[in-house]
Write a protein that holds these residues in place. Structure first.
Motif, short mmCIF file in Angstrom:
data_model
loop_
_atom_site.label_atom_id
_atom_site.label_comp_id
_atom_site.label_asym_id
_atom_site.label_seq_id
_atom_site.Cartn_x
_atom_site.Cartn_y
_atom_site.Cartn_z
N ALA A 128 31.87 -47.43 48.10
CA ALA A 128 32.96 -46.55 48.53
C ALA A 128 32.61 -45.82 49.82
O ALA A 128 33.48 -45.63 50.69
CB ALA A 128 33.28 -45.54 47.43
N GLN A 129 31.35 -45.41 49.95
CA GLN A 129 30.95 -44.67 51.15
C GLN A 129 31.15 -45.48 52.42
O GLN A 129 31.62 -44.97 53.44
CB GLN A 129 29.48 -44.26 51.02
N ARG A 130 30.82 -46.75 52.33
CA ARG A 130 30.99 -47.62 53.50
C ARG A 130 32.46 -47.69 53.92
O ARG A 130 32.79 -47.61 55.11
CB ARG A 130 30.46 -49.01 53.19
N GLU A 131 33.34 -47.84 52.92
CA GLU A 131 34.77 -47.92 53.22
C GLU A 131 35.32 -46.57 53.68
O GLU A 131 36.22 -46.52 54.54
CB GLU A 131 35.53 -48.41 51.98
N MET A 132 34.79 -45.49 53.14
CA MET A 132 35.21 -44.15 53.55
C MET A 132 35.00 -43.95 55.04
O MET A 132 35.88 -43.47 55.76
CB MET A 132 34.42 -43.09 52.77
N VAL A 133 33.81 -44.29 55.51
CA VAL A 133 33.49 -44.12 56.93
C VAL A 133 34.40 -45.00 57.78
O VAL A 133 34.89 -44.58 58.84
CB VAL A 133 32.01 -44.43 57.18
N LYS A 134 34.64 -46.24 57.34
CA LYS A 134 35.53 -47.14 58.07
C LYS A 134 36.94 -46.58 58.17
O LYS A 134 37.64 -46.79 59.16
CB LYS A 134 35.58 -48.51 57.39
N ARG A 135 37.38 -45.85 57.14
CA ARG A 135 38.73 -45.31 57.12
C ARG A 135 38.81 -43.93 57.78
O ARG A 135 39.81 -43.25 57.67
CB ARG A 135 39.24 -45.23 55.67
N GLY A 136 37.69 -43.51 58.43
CA GLY A 136 37.75 -42.29 59.23
C GLY A 136 37.33 -41.01 58.54
O GLY A 136 37.51 -39.92 59.11
N PHE A 137 36.77 -41.08 57.36
CA PHE A 137 36.34 -39.88 56.66
C PHE A 137 34.95 -39.44 57.14
O PHE A 137 34.12 -40.26 57.55
CB PHE A 137 36.29 -40.11 55.15
N ASN A 138 34.70 -38.15 57.03
CA ASN A 138 33.37 -37.61 57.30
C ASN A 138 32.38 -38.18 56.28
O ASN A 138 32.72 -38.40 55.13
CB ASN A 138 33.41 -36.08 57.21
N GLU A 139 31.13 -38.41 56.70
CA GLU A 139 30.14 -39.02 55.83
C GLU A 139 29.85 -38.19 54.59
O GLU A 139 29.38 -38.72 53.58
CB GLU A 139 28.83 -39.25 56.60
N ASP A 140 30.10 -36.89 54.65
CA ASP A 140 29.80 -36.01 53.52
C ASP A 140 30.96 -35.88 52.54
O ASP A 140 30.80 -35.27 51.47
CB ASP A 140 29.40 -34.61 54.02
N PHE A 141 32.11 -36.40 52.90
CA PHE A 141 33.31 -36.17 52.07
C PHE A 141 33.12 -36.70 50.65
O PHE A 141 33.34 -35.98 49.68
CB PHE A 141 34.53 -36.84 52.71
N LEU A 142 32.70 -37.95 50.52
CA LEU A 142 32.56 -38.55 49.20
C LEU A 142 31.48 -37.87 48.39
O LEU A 142 31.65 -37.63 47.19
CB LEU A 142 32.27 -40.05 49.32
N THR A 143 30.37 -37.54 49.03
CA THR A 143 29.29 -36.85 48.33
C THR A 143 29.78 -35.51 47.78
O THR A 143 29.52 -35.16 46.63
CB THR A 143 28.09 -36.61 49.27
N ASP A 144 30.49 -34.77 48.62
CA ASP A 144 31.01 -33.47 48.19
C ASP A 144 31.95 -33.61 47.00
O ASP A 144 31.93 -32.78 46.07
CB ASP A 144 31.74 -32.78 49.35
N MET A 145 32.79 -34.65 47.03
CA MET A 145 33.73 -34.85 45.91
C MET A 145 33.00 -35.27 44.64
O MET A 145 33.31 -34.78 43.55
CB MET A 145 34.78 -35.90 46.29
N LEU A 146 32.01 -36.16 44.77
CA LEU A 146 31.32 -36.66 43.58
C LEU A 146 30.44 -35.60 42.93
O LEU A 146 30.15 -35.69 41.74
CB LEU A 146 30.47 -37.88 43.95
N ILE A 147 30.00 -34.61 43.70
CA ILE A 147 29.23 -33.51 43.11
C ILE A 147 30.02 -32.86 41.99
O ILE A 147 29.47 -32.43 40.97
CB ILE A 147 28.85 -32.49 44.19
N TRP A 148 31.33 -32.81 42.17
CA TRP A 148 32.22 -32.26 41.14
C TRP A 148 32.70 -33.34 40.17
O TRP A 148 32.72 -33.15 38.96
CB TRP A 148 33.42 -31.59 41.80
N ALA A 149 33.07 -34.48 40.72
CA ALA A 149 33.73 -35.51 39.91
C ALA A 149 32.81 -36.15 38.88
O ALA A 149 33.23 -36.38 37.73
CB ALA A 149 34.33 -36.58 40.81
N VAL A 150 31.57 -36.46 39.25
CA VAL A 150 30.69 -37.18 38.33
C VAL A 150 30.35 -36.37 37.08
O VAL A 150 30.59 -36.83 35.96
CB VAL A 150 29.41 -37.65 39.05
N PRO A 151 29.80 -35.16 37.21
CA PRO A 151 29.48 -34.42 35.98
C PRO A 151 30.70 -34.07 35.15
O PRO A 151 30.66 -34.14 33.90
CB PRO A 151 28.76 -33.16 36.48
N LEU A 152 31.81 -33.72 35.81
CA LEU A 152 33.01 -33.37 35.06
C LEU A 152 33.62 -34.60 34.38
O LEU A 152 34.19 -34.49 33.29
CB LEU A 152 34.03 -32.69 35.97
N SER A 153 33.48 -35.76 35.00
CA SER A 153 33.98 -36.99 34.38
C SER A 153 33.16 -37.34 33.14
O SER A 153 33.72 -37.81 32.14
CB SER A 153 33.94 -38.15 35.37
#
Length: 271
Positions: free
Chosen positions: A38-63
């Motif tokens: 997902a990170q590779r595709e995120m960067v290709k689609r113009g997202f900041n490199e930290d965006f996915l990490t920041d989201m998963l910090i919340w999403a993974v434990p809560l999931s």
């Protein structure tokens, strides 16, 4: 990996008095692999490199919490008499639907706060969700859980399975349907399909909604083979996971139609 009478030890190794189970190793491995894809595709689609990490910090434990809470709710007859085992996720008992519901909720809130499209993010991470499910189902295999009904050894041999899978499906002298394998393979095909759909350039949100449809179709039929885990029957004798799968299919199809007619969202590669 320890083999005894052809059965794989669910404990991979121990650190002092603390056992490290294959179940946990595989779940973490699926998350990590899905992250890199997902990170590779995120960067290709113009997202900041930290965006996915920041989201998963919340999403993974809560999931994980959501997956466990969902499982415990539907197995409450057992856990109300064994409350000390509620937190023992190392023993298994994480419901994918619970994890998915919580992950979607967290992603929706996170994307709203960051001012980006939830649907754009959902499309990007959809293949990675399948990757996590593909790998995670092998954790069920290691724990000898989430299996189907009894079958003969000859049936399993007819599927051309290696002996180490066949013997792991031998539980107290009875062989069972390897439903973990059926679902894992179904998800592999789904992963290929989603990656191809990226090139088709569907409307925003439709890759994620296609994931819901694909996974739910497979889960509906595979769930009918299962004899353990969450088998609570609801409407018309359908199990709860089957009912939820049907609801997800209907909702996903309805959203695709509604958004095409009323919203006219941009296309995946154009956004």
């Amino acid at each position: 990996m320890e083999f005894m009478l052809g059965v794989i030890d669910p404990i991979a190794f121990s650190i002092g008095p603390f056992p490290v189970r294959w179940y946990g190793i595989l779940i973490v491995s699926g998350i990590i692999l899905g992250f890199f894809v997902a990170q590779r595709e995120m960067v290709k689609r113009g997202f900041n490199e930290d965006f996915l990490t920041d989201m998963l910090i919340w999403a993974v434990p809560l999931s994980i919490v959501g997956a466990r809470v969902y499982y415990v709710i539907f197995e409450w007859d057992y856990y109300k008499n064994n409350p000390e085992r509620i937190i023992r996720i190392d023993e298994g008992g994480l419901a994918i639907h619970g994890a998915l519901i919580m992950a979607v909720l967290v992603a929706y809130i996170f994307t709203r706060k960051r001012g980006v499209s939830f649907w754009k993010v959902a499309d990007i991470v959809a293949p990675s969700i399948l990757i996590g499910q593909i790998v995670g189902r092998w954790g069920n295999f290691m724990n000898q859980e989430a299996h189907g009904g009894p079958v003969s050894r000859e049936f399993l041999e007819g599927l051309m399975l290696p002996d180490w899978i066949i013997e792991q499906m031998n539980i107290q002298g009875t062989y069972y349907h390897p439903t973990f394998l059926y679902e894992s393979l179904w998800n592999v095909v789904g992963l290929i399909l989603l990656l191809l759909l990226r090139k088709v350039n569907l409307r925003r949100g439709e890759i994620f909604l296609s994931y819901l449809i694909w996974y739910s179709i497979g889960r509906f039929y595979i769930e009918g083979l299962r004899t353990d885990s969450l088998i609570n029957e609801l409407f018309g004798g359908l199990r709860q996971a089957q009912v939820i799968s049907l609801v997800l299919i209907v909702v996903a199809v309805a959203l695709i139609i509604y958004r095409r007619v009323k919203v006219n969202p941009p296309r995946y590669l154009d956004s």
